[in-house]
Enzyme design. Structure first.
Site, mmCIF file in Angstrom:
data_model
loop_
_atom_site.group_PDB
_atom_site.id
_atom_site.type_symbol
_atom_site.label_atom_id
_atom_site.label_comp_id
_atom_site.label_asym_id
_atom_site.label_seq_id
_atom_site.Cartn_x
_atom_site.Cartn_y
_atom_site.Cartn_z
ATOM 1 N N ASN A 68 0.929 -1.157 -0.063
ATOM 2 C CA ASN A 68 -0.037 -0.013 0.079
ATOM 3 C C ASN A 68 0.812 1.299 -0.172
ATOM 4 O OD1 ASN A 68 -1.808 2.026 0.327
ATOM 5 N ND2 ASN A 68 -2.379 1.487 2.547
ATOM 6 N N LYS B 120 0.252 4.263 -0.365
ATOM 7 C CA LYS B 120 -0.422 5.463 0.375
ATOM 8 C C LYS B 120 -0.178 6.582 -0.645
ATOM 9 C CE LYS B 120 -0.098 3.369 4.643
ATOM 10 N NZ LYS B 120 -0.137 3.248 6.225
ATOM 11 N N HIS C 184 -9.554 0.788 5.318
ATOM 12 C CA HIS C 184 -8.243 1.282 5.834
ATOM 13 C C HIS C 184 -8.500 2.171 6.922
ATOM 14 C CE1 HIS C 184 -4.121 2.400 6.542
ATOM 15 N NE2 HIS C 184 -3.788 1.389 6.038
ATOM 16 N N GLU D 89 -6.963 4.687 8.100
ATOM 17 C CA GLU D 89 -6.715 5.936 7.714
ATOM 18 C C GLU D 89 -8.038 6.531 7.148
ATOM 19 O OE1 GLU D 89 -2.966 5.594 5.582
ATOM 20 O OE2 GLU D 89 -2.121 5.036 7.562
ATOM 21 N N GLU E 210 -5.328 -5.240 10.553
ATOM 22 C CA GLU E 210 -4.436 -4.250 10.937
ATOM 23 C C GLU E 210 -4.571 -3.602 12.140
ATOM 24 O OE1 GLU E 210 -2.448 -3.033 6.960
ATOM 25 O OE2 GLU E 210 -4.148 -1.923 7.280
ATOM 26 N N GLY F 229 2.460 1.996 10.842
ATOM 27 C CA GLY F 229 3.490 2.947 10.624
ATOM 28 C C GLY F 229 4.284 3.614 12.022
ATOM 29 N N SER G 102 3.453 -2.565 10.361
ATOM 30 C CA SER G 102 5.004 -2.568 10.738
ATOM 31 C C SER G 102 5.478 -4.016 10.199
ATOM 32 C CB SER G 102 5.258 -2.146 12.082
ATOM 33 O OG SER G 102 4.731 -0.826 12.390
HETATM 34 P P1 PGA Z 1 2.706 0.064 7.745
HETATM 35 O O1 PGA Z 1 1.520 0.183 7.103
HETATM 36 O O2 PGA Z 1 3.185 -1.203 7.227
HETATM 37 O O3 PGA Z 1 3.507 1.008 7.226
HETATM 38 O O4 PGA Z 1 2.892 -0.035 9.389
HETATM 39 C C1 PGA Z 1 0.387 -0.778 7.090
HETATM 40 C C2 PGA Z 1 -0.765 -0.372 6.310
HETATM 41 O O5 PGA Z 1 -1.236 0.989 6.529
HETATM 42 O O6 PGA Z 1 -1.440 -1.062 5.612
#
Ligand code: PGA
Length: 242
Positions: free
Chosen positions: A8, A10, A88, A90, A158, A164, A202
């Site tokens: 992803n 983003k 997601h 976010e 997740e 992140g 992560s």
């Molecule tokens: P990350 O993000 O691997 O940077 O923790 C995962 C995600 O948001 O799908």
């Protein structure tokens, strides 16, 4: 089904970055067919990503029409996407998306002929209060379309506090949560025993082999580490070849 290793990207990169990253991923994964690879670039970069399976990061609840700035599932399919991420954290947090909205989006994705990657996961307070599975169960019950099947849906667990932050969930926590999600899916859908449940939060080369080879972990959704072709490929390489 092979494990799904999904990146992803983003809202990162300009055209040159997308072209370079796509080329490096494409060249690096060619011989690695023991997993299924997927990259989800920003929508505007989708035409730059070729010869690597690709997906959208979100879509509209509407099919077409007066929805300024939105992108429909059919448009993503038309751009040769095979998958689309919905729900997601976010999107849930920054755009107030509810389980109901996410279910409608997942339906659009499936109706367009793609597979919906439905993201679920608890925030840290919910985990500390012992409510992690209660939250995830409700998210799945309310956002899984009735038409869901093993071909049309992937669940991405997740934990929000792991996204992140550099701090992934422990192998024990992932094993426990994925086992419970599996039982729930079996009770809800005829093909619930084969719907893929992928982990995100992560994931990086250093923890990939521990996390990716657990029972009921059918792949990864990778944010930060997917912006490096080497790291992304190393994560897929950590999946045991059977
Ligand atoms: P990350 O993000 O691997 O940077 O923790 C995962 C995600 O948001 O799908």
């Amino acid at each position: 089904m092979r494990k799904l290793i999904a990146g992803n990207w983003k809202m990162n990169g300009l055209t040159g970055d997308a072209i370079d990253l796509c080329r490096n991923v494409r060249d690096g994964v060619q011989a690695l067919t023991h997993v299924e690879w997927l990259v989800c670039p920003p929508h505007i970069h989708l035409p730059l990503v070729n010869d690597v399976p690709k997906g959208g990061q979100d879509c509209s609840v509407h099919e077409f029409g007066a929805h300024t700035g939105d992108v429909s599932a059919l448009m993503l399919k038309d751009m040769r996407c095979d998958y689309c991420i919905v729900g997601h954290s976010e999107r849930r947090q920054n755009h107030n998306e509810t389980n109901e909205v996410i279910r409608q989006k997942a339906e659009r994705v499936i109706q367009a002929g793609m597979t919906a990657i439905i993201c679920v996961g608890e925030i840290l307070d919910e985990r500390n209060d012992g409510n992690a599975f209660t939250v995830v169960e409700r998210q799945i019950r309310e956002s899984l379309p009735a038409i869901a099947s093993a071909d049309s849906v992937v669940i991405a667990y997740e934990p929000v506090w792991a996204i992140g932050t550099g701090e992934s969930a422990t192998a024990d926590d992932v094993l426990d949560m994925h086992g419970k999600i599996r039982q729930l899916l079996e009770s809800l859908v005829a093909s619930g025993d084969t719907i893929r449940i992928i982990y995100g939060g992560s994931v990086k080369p250093a923890n990939a082999s521990e996390l990716m080879n657990l029972d009921h972990v059918d792949g990864a959704l990778i944010g930060g580490a997917s912006l490096s072709a080497d790291d992304f490929i190393a994560i897929g390489n950590a999946v045991n070849k059977r």
